[in-house]
Design a protein around this motif. Structure first.
Motif, mmCIF file in Angstrom:
data_model
loop_
_atom_site.group_PDB
_atom_site.id
_atom_site.type_symbol
_atom_site.label_atom_id
_atom_site.label_comp_id
_atom_site.label_asym_id
_atom_site.label_seq_id
_atom_site.Cartn_x
_atom_site.Cartn_y
_atom_site.Cartn_z
ATOM 1 N N UNK A 10 0.833 -1.198 0.000
ATOM 2 C CA UNK A 10 0.000 0.000 0.000
ATOM 3 C C UNK A 10 0.870 1.251 0.000
ATOM 4 N N UNK A 11 0.278 2.417 -0.225
ATOM 5 C CA UNK A 11 1.047 3.669 -0.183
ATOM 6 C C UNK A 11 1.551 3.963 1.233
ATOM 7 N N UNK A 12 2.805 4.393 1.320
ATOM 8 C CA UNK A 12 3.442 4.741 2.584
ATOM 9 C C UNK A 12 4.315 5.979 2.350
ATOM 10 N N UNK A 13 4.363 6.863 3.344
ATOM 11 C CA UNK A 13 5.215 8.044 3.267
ATOM 12 C C UNK A 13 6.496 7.749 4.029
ATOM 13 N N UNK A 14 7.651 7.944 3.375
ATOM 14 C CA UNK A 14 8.948 7.849 4.024
ATOM 15 C C UNK A 14 9.435 9.270 4.244
ATOM 16 N N UNK A 15 9.810 9.582 5.490
ATOM 17 C CA UNK A 15 10.194 10.949 5.846
ATOM 18 C C UNK A 15 11.622 10.956 6.379
ATOM 19 N N UNK A 16 12.459 11.779 5.772
ATOM 20 C CA UNK A 16 13.839 11.971 6.211
ATOM 21 C C UNK A 16 13.856 13.192 7.112
ATOM 22 N N UNK A 17 14.045 12.957 8.402
ATOM 23 C CA UNK A 17 14.013 14.048 9.369
ATOM 24 C C UNK A 17 15.205 14.988 9.223
ATOM 25 N N UNK A 18 16.365 14.481 8.847
ATOM 26 C CA UNK A 18 17.569 15.299 8.747
ATOM 27 C C UNK A 18 17.452 16.343 7.638
ATOM 28 N N UNK A 19 16.825 15.979 6.537
ATOM 29 C CA UNK A 19 16.742 16.883 5.388
ATOM 30 C C UNK A 19 15.363 17.517 5.250
ATOM 31 N N UNK A 20 14.443 17.197 6.152
ATOM 32 C CA UNK A 20 13.065 17.688 6.061
ATOM 33 C C UNK A 20 12.494 17.387 4.671
ATOM 34 N N UNK A 21 12.575 16.128 4.304
ATOM 35 C CA UNK A 21 12.167 15.649 2.981
ATOM 36 C C UNK A 21 11.289 14.421 3.153
ATOM 37 N N UNK A 22 10.215 14.343 2.402
ATOM 38 C CA UNK A 22 9.323 13.192 2.475
ATOM 39 C C UNK A 22 8.879 12.817 1.074
ATOM 40 N N UNK A 23 8.639 11.530 0.869
ATOM 41 C CA UNK A 23 8.134 11.083 -0.431
ATOM 42 C C UNK A 23 7.142 9.948 -0.223
ATOM 43 N N UNK A 24 6.188 9.895 -1.109
ATOM 44 C CA UNK A 24 5.130 8.887 -1.071
ATOM 45 C C UNK A 24 5.469 7.790 -2.066
ATOM 46 N N UNK A 25 5.440 6.561 -1.598
ATOM 47 C CA UNK A 25 5.715 5.413 -2.457
ATOM 48 C C UNK A 25 4.879 4.247 -1.956
ATOM 49 N N UNK A 26 4.990 3.124 -2.618
ATOM 50 C CA UNK A 26 4.266 1.932 -2.186
ATOM 51 C C UNK A 26 5.240 0.994 -1.496
ATOM 52 N N UNK A 27 4.773 0.379 -0.403
ATOM 53 C CA UNK A 27 5.645 -0.484 0.363
ATOM 54 C C UNK A 27 4.814 -1.455 1.193
ATOM 55 N N UNK A 28 5.488 -2.497 1.705
ATOM 56 C CA UNK A 28 4.844 -3.418 2.636
ATOM 57 C C UNK A 28 5.174 -3.051 4.071
ATOM 58 N N UNK A 29 5.989 -2.015 4.289
ATOM 59 C CA UNK A 29 6.359 -1.584 5.633
ATOM 60 C C UNK A 29 5.136 -1.051 6.364
ATOM 61 N N UNK A 30 5.118 -1.258 7.683
ATOM 62 C CA UNK A 30 3.982 -0.811 8.487
ATOM 63 C C UNK A 30 4.443 0.196 9.530
ATOM 64 N N UNK A 31 3.505 1.005 9.999
ATOM 65 C CA UNK A 31 3.789 1.996 11.021
ATOM 66 C C UNK A 31 2.490 2.343 11.738
ATOM 67 N N UNK A 32 2.626 2.690 13.012
ATOM 68 C CA UNK A 32 1.461 3.114 13.789
ATOM 69 C C UNK A 32 1.171 4.593 13.598
ATOM 70 N N UNK A 33 2.187 5.352 13.191
ATOM 71 C CA UNK A 33 2.007 6.785 12.996
ATOM 72 C C UNK A 33 1.501 7.069 11.594
ATOM 73 N N UNK A 34 0.758 8.157 11.469
ATOM 74 C CA UNK A 34 0.219 8.559 10.170
ATOM 75 C C UNK A 34 0.511 10.030 9.938
ATOM 76 N N UNK A 35 0.418 10.434 8.689
ATOM 77 C CA UNK A 35 0.616 11.824 8.300
ATOM 78 C C UNK A 35 -0.380 12.143 7.194
ATOM 79 N N UNK A 36 -0.857 13.389 7.189
ATOM 80 C CA UNK A 36 -1.734 13.820 6.104
ATOM 81 C C UNK A 36 -0.866 14.321 4.968
ATOM 82 N N UNK A 37 -1.020 13.739 3.800
ATOM 83 C CA UNK A 37 -0.191 14.056 2.641
ATOM 84 C C UNK A 37 -0.787 15.220 1.872
ATOM 85 N N UNK A 38 -0.079 15.702 0.871
ATOM 86 C CA UNK A 38 -0.488 16.860 0.072
ATOM 87 C C UNK A 38 -1.823 16.670 -0.630
#
Length: 85
Positions: A10-38
């Motif tokens: 499913x779609x997942x957002x990967x966020x790089x905290x050091x560079x303040x950069x995020x991108x939306x891609x598809x992955x099988x990775x899971x997370x309890x936290x969520x973010x509202x995307x653009x």
């Protein structure tokens, strides 16, 4: 493929905290936290320590090791070779 044994892709957002950069891609990775995307949808977010936005190879800040200088410094410090008897 056998049904029911594969993780959800499913779609997942990967966020790089050091560079303040995020991108939306598809992955099988899971997370309890969520973010509202653009686009207004809410996606799971996975924080990563390094991405192409902050990695020295991709940003052009990569250091080149001076191996010749390191060898010369070693030879100055410890001599040219071992003692032969």
């Amino acid at each position: 493929m056998k049904p029911g044994i594969h993780p959800a892709y499913r779609p997942v957002v990967f966020r790089d905290r050091a560079a303040d950069f995020a991108f939306l891609t598809r992955s099988t990775a899971t997370s309890d936290r969520t973010v509202e995307w653009e686009d207004g949808n809410t996606y799971p977010v996975i924080d990563v320590e390094i991405s192409s936005a902050s990695h020295p190879f991709y940003t052009g800040t990569q250091r080149v090791l001076d191996t010749a200088g390191r060898v010369e410094r070693f030879e100055r410090r410890y001599g040219r070779g071992g003692s032969k008897q």
